[in-house]
Design an enzyme around this catalytic site. Structure first.
Site, short mmCIF file in Angstrom:
data_model
loop_
_atom_site.label_atom_id
_atom_site.label_comp_id
_atom_site.label_asym_id
_atom_site.label_seq_id
_atom_site.Cartn_x
_atom_site.Cartn_y
_atom_site.Cartn_z
N HIS A 7 9.67 -1.07 2.34
CA HIS A 7 9.70 -1.28 3.79
C HIS A 7 9.67 -2.76 4.09
O HIS A 7 9.07 -3.55 3.36
CB HIS A 7 8.52 -0.58 4.48
N GLU B 44 0.81 -1.22 0.00
CA GLU B 44 0.00 0.00 0.00
C GLU B 44 0.84 1.26 0.00
O GLU B 44 0.37 2.30 -0.49
CB GLU B 44 -0.95 0.00 1.20
N VAL B 45 2.01 1.19 0.61
CA VAL B 45 2.85 2.39 0.69
C VAL B 45 4.02 2.24 -0.30
O VAL B 45 4.81 1.28 -0.19
CB VAL B 45 3.38 2.62 2.12
P1 5GP Z 1 2.23 -2.52 3.00
O1 5GP Z 1 0.83 -3.04 2.85
O2 5GP Z 1 2.52 -1.38 2.06
O3 5GP Z 1 3.27 -3.59 2.98
O4 5GP Z 1 2.30 -1.95 4.48
C1 5GP Z 1 2.12 -0.63 4.81
C2 5GP Z 1 2.06 -0.55 6.32
O5 5GP Z 1 2.21 0.80 6.69
C3 5GP Z 1 0.73 -1.04 6.91
O6 5GP Z 1 0.99 -2.10 7.82
C4 5GP Z 1 0.17 0.20 7.59
O7 5GP Z 1 -0.50 -0.10 8.81
C5 5GP Z 1 1.39 1.06 7.81
N1 5GP Z 1 1.15 2.49 7.82
C6 5GP Z 1 0.41 3.19 6.91
N2 5GP Z 1 0.42 4.50 7.23
C7 5GP Z 1 1.17 4.63 8.34
C8 5GP Z 1 1.54 5.74 9.15
O8 5GP Z 1 1.18 6.89 8.90
N3 5GP Z 1 2.34 5.49 10.22
C9 5GP Z 1 2.77 4.22 10.53
N4 5GP Z 1 3.53 4.08 11.62
N5 5GP Z 1 2.43 3.15 9.78
C10 5GP Z 1 1.64 3.35 8.71
#
Ligand code: 5GP
Length: 126
Positions: free
Chosen positions: A110, A105-106
């Site tokens: 990470h 999602e981001v």
């Molecule tokens: P992805 O799905 O991209 O692998 O994971 C993105 C992660 O970023 C998710 O677990 C979500 O909860 C976390 N996340 C999204 N926005 C924020 C934020 O503003 N602060 C923090 N600490 N985590 C975030």
């Protein structure tokens, strides 16, 4: 909303904003290569994100374009954070979602460090 892991880097993404200090975070570790902080929506008792300070959209981008020093710095930092969190003996899981099928999602690379309870199967069986 899942993102492509191959898009151009977007400086407005939430982790870029965290790196610039525009959004608060609960930092657990920082060095010249990475920032590590608690996930805002933890999926286990311990759920920490480790992000490189460089601008990489995804694991595909990072593994192809980061320098050897960045990759080594990142990898060592992930291990150091997991150790400092006390996760080595019970064990932990690393997750790096890449692109749409993964649910990334981001769009800033990470690594999730997840632990603190038995985590079940690696990928739920459909
Ligand atoms: P992805 O799905 O991209 O692998 O994971 C993105 C992660 O970023 C998710 O677990 C979500 O909860 C976390 N996340 C999204 N926005 C924020 C934020 O503003 N602060 C923090 N600490 N985590 C975030």
């Amino acid at each position: 909303m899942p993102v492509s892991g191959l898009s151009p880097y977007d400086d407005a993404n939430v982790f870029a904003r965290i790196l610039r200090g525009e959004i608060p975070n609960r930092t657990v570790y920082e060095d010249e290569w990475v920032l590590a902080f608690h996930d805002i929506s933890p999926q286990a008792p311990t759920h920490v994100l480790v992000i490189p300070k460089g601008k990489y959209v995804s694991f595909a981008d990072f593994s192809a374009k980061a320098s050897d020093a960045e990759i080594a710095g990142f990898t060592r930092a992930v291990g150091k954070v997991a150790q400092a969190l006390g996760l080595e003996e019970p064990g932990y899981r690393l997750i790096a979602n890449m692109g749409e099928h993964s649910g990334q999602e981001v769009p800033h690379f990470h690594m999730h460090i997840v632990g603190g309870r038995p985590l079940g199967r690696m990928v739920p069986l459909a």
